[in-house]
Design a protein around this motif. Structure first.
Motif, PDB file in Angstrom:
ATOM      1  N   VAL A  24       9.347  10.649  -6.450  1.00 46.43           N
ATOM      2  CA  VAL A  24       8.619  10.200  -5.250  1.00 46.43           C
ATOM      3  C   VAL A  24       7.917   8.879  -5.527  1.00 46.43           C
ATOM      4  O   VAL A  24       7.948   7.946  -4.712  1.00 46.43           O
ATOM      5  CB  VAL A  24       7.629  11.302  -4.773  1.00 46.43           C
ATOM      6  CG1 VAL A  24       6.682  10.782  -3.721  1.00 46.43           C
ATOM      7  CG2 VAL A  24       8.384  12.500  -4.255  1.00 46.43           C
ATOM      8  N   ILE A  25       7.264   8.777  -6.691  1.00 45.29           N
ATOM      9  CA  ILE A  25       6.566   7.529  -7.064  1.00 45.29           C
ATOM     10  C   ILE A  25       7.569   6.386  -7.191  1.00 45.29           C
ATOM     11  O   ILE A  25       7.323   5.275  -6.725  1.00 45.29           O
ATOM     12  CB  ILE A  25       5.749   7.735  -8.348  1.00 45.29           C
ATOM     13  CG1 ILE A  25       4.587   8.694  -8.088  1.00 45.29           C
ATOM     14  CG2 ILE A  25       5.233   6.420  -8.893  1.00 45.29           C
ATOM     15  CD1 ILE A  25       3.824   9.109  -9.324  1.00 45.29           C
ATOM     16  N   ALA A  26       8.699   6.635  -7.813  1.00 43.61           N
ATOM     17  CA  ALA A  26       9.737   5.599  -7.958  1.00 43.61           C
ATOM     18  C   ALA A  26      10.257   5.169  -6.588  1.00 43.61           C
ATOM     19  O   ALA A  26      10.464   3.979  -6.326  1.00 43.61           O
ATOM     20  CB  ALA A  26      10.862   6.104  -8.831  1.00 43.61           C
ATOM     21  N   PHE A  27      10.460   6.161  -5.697  1.00 41.42           N
ATOM     22  CA  PHE A  27      10.943   5.833  -4.354  1.00 41.42           C
ATOM     23  C   PHE A  27       9.922   4.992  -3.590  1.00 41.42           C
ATOM     24  O   PHE A  27      10.263   3.993  -2.963  1.00 41.42           O
ATOM     25  CB  PHE A  27      11.256   7.125  -3.584  1.00 41.42           C
ATOM     26  CG  PHE A  27      11.662   6.873  -2.163  1.00 41.42           C
ATOM     27  CD1 PHE A  27      12.928   6.377  -1.870  1.00 41.42           C
ATOM     28  CD2 PHE A  27      10.781   7.092  -1.113  1.00 41.42           C
ATOM     29  CE1 PHE A  27      13.302   6.134  -0.563  1.00 41.42           C
ATOM     30  CE2 PHE A  27      11.143   6.849   0.188  1.00 41.42           C
ATOM     31  CZ  PHE A  27      12.416   6.365   0.482  1.00 41.42           C
ATOM     32  N   LEU A  28       8.664   5.406  -3.635  1.00 36.88           N
ATOM     33  CA  LEU A  28       7.615   4.662  -2.929  1.00 36.88           C
ATOM     34  C   LEU A  28       7.434   3.247  -3.493  1.00 36.88           C
ATOM     35  O   LEU A  28       7.274   2.282  -2.744  1.00 36.88           O
ATOM     36  CB  LEU A  28       6.288   5.436  -2.964  1.00 36.88           C
ATOM     37  CG  LEU A  28       6.235   6.729  -2.149  1.00 36.88           C
ATOM     38  CD1 LEU A  28       4.896   7.424  -2.353  1.00 36.88           C
ATOM     39  CD2 LEU A  28       6.474   6.438  -0.679  1.00 36.88           C
ATOM     40  N   SER A  29       7.436   3.133  -4.822  1.00 39.14           N
ATOM     41  CA  SER A  29       7.287   1.790  -5.413  1.00 39.14           C
ATOM     42  C   SER A  29       8.507   0.930  -5.099  1.00 39.14           C
ATOM     43  O   SER A  29       8.383  -0.278  -4.834  1.00 39.14           O
ATOM     44  CB  SER A  29       7.033   1.885  -6.914  1.00 39.14           C
ATOM     45  OG  SER A  29       8.096   2.532  -7.547  1.00 39.14           O
TER      46      SER A  29
ATOM     47  N   GLY B 155      10.648  -3.480  -1.948  1.00 44.81           N
ATOM     48  CA  GLY B 155      11.634  -3.909  -0.951  1.00 44.81           C
ATOM     49  C   GLY B 155      10.970  -4.568   0.246  1.00 44.81           C
ATOM     50  O   GLY B 155      11.434  -5.593   0.765  1.00 44.81           O
ATOM     51  N   ILE B 156       9.855  -3.982   0.705  1.00 48.76           N
ATOM     52  CA  ILE B 156       9.123  -4.566   1.830  1.00 48.76           C
ATOM     53  C   ILE B 156       8.583  -5.946   1.464  1.00 48.76           C
ATOM     54  O   ILE B 156       8.656  -6.890   2.255  1.00 48.76           O
ATOM     55  CB  ILE B 156       7.986  -3.599   2.291  1.00 48.76           C
ATOM     56  CG1 ILE B 156       8.594  -2.366   2.940  1.00 48.76           C
ATOM     57  CG2 ILE B 156       7.030  -4.294   3.247  1.00 48.76           C
ATOM     58  CD1 ILE B 156       7.570  -1.272   3.237  1.00 48.76           C
ATOM     59  N   LEU B 157       8.017  -6.068   0.250  1.00 52.75           N
ATOM     60  CA  LEU B 157       7.491  -7.368  -0.197  1.00 52.75           C
ATOM     61  C   LEU B 157       8.597  -8.426  -0.255  1.00 52.75           C
ATOM     62  O   LEU B 157       8.410  -9.563   0.187  1.00 52.75           O
ATOM     63  CB  LEU B 157       6.811  -7.233  -1.557  1.00 52.75           C
ATOM     64  CG  LEU B 157       5.477  -6.488  -1.580  1.00 52.75           C
ATOM     65  CD1 LEU B 157       4.961  -6.390  -3.012  1.00 52.75           C
ATOM     66  CD2 LEU B 157       4.459  -7.209  -0.704  1.00 52.75           C
TER      67      LEU B 157
END
Length: 160
Positions: free
Chosen positions: A12-17, A22-24
């Motif tokens: 989950v942490i890897a996905f969120l980071s 990606g957004i940045l």
């Protein structure tokens, strides 16, 4: 299950980071693209402004040429009117002299500066001097005797 929870938490942490990175990256690319689009839009606006300005300048000079041609035609009409009036209203000799004057091109006045040049040469015939005597009896600063009296007085005063 503790181990499984750790794997899920890491995932989950890897996905969120990854999503955050990606957004940045997307925003950075999009802001560069929007800047490029704004610069291109400004360039297009400037090009259109320049094109309008060139058209205005061209129209101005076309209108100026038209007005000058109309002025020349009016001048010819006035000249013809005066010539016609001269032939009808004046004596034949006067009319012929007026018509001959109008057909001649005006002569350029001949300016003779020879008199002015000779007057200037009289004033400046003597080369300029590097000195000017203080009075008729005094010597100039470039004279060989200039300042010798003072030096002799200084020598005499030091010797006494």
């Amino acid at each position: 299950m503790n181990e499984m929870e750790n794997y899920i938490a890491i995932a989950v942490i890897a996905f969120l980071s990854g999503a955050f990175l990606g957004i940045l990256i997307y925003r950075a690319i999009r802001s560069d693209a929007s800047r490029s689009a704004r610069v291109e839009q400004q360039m297009d606006e400037l090009q259109q402004t320049h094109t309008r300005y060139q058209a205005q300048v061209s129209d101005h000079f076309v209108q100026t040429a038209h007005l000058i041609n109309r002025l020349n035609q009016d001048y010819r009409d006035i000249h013809n009117h005066l010539a016609k009036g001269a032939t009808e209203l004046c004596s034949e000799d006067s009319a012929n002299s007026l018509l001959s004057l109008s057909s001649e091109t005006p002569e350029q006045p001949i300016i003779d500066h020879q008199e002015e040049i000779s007057e200037i040469e009289k004033i400046y015939a003597e080369p300029p001097r590097d000195y000017a005597p203080k009075s008729t009896d005094d010597q100039g600063t470039l004279s060989e005797e200039f300042g010798l009296k003072e030096n002799e007085k200084n020598k005499n005063s030091t010797e006494s």
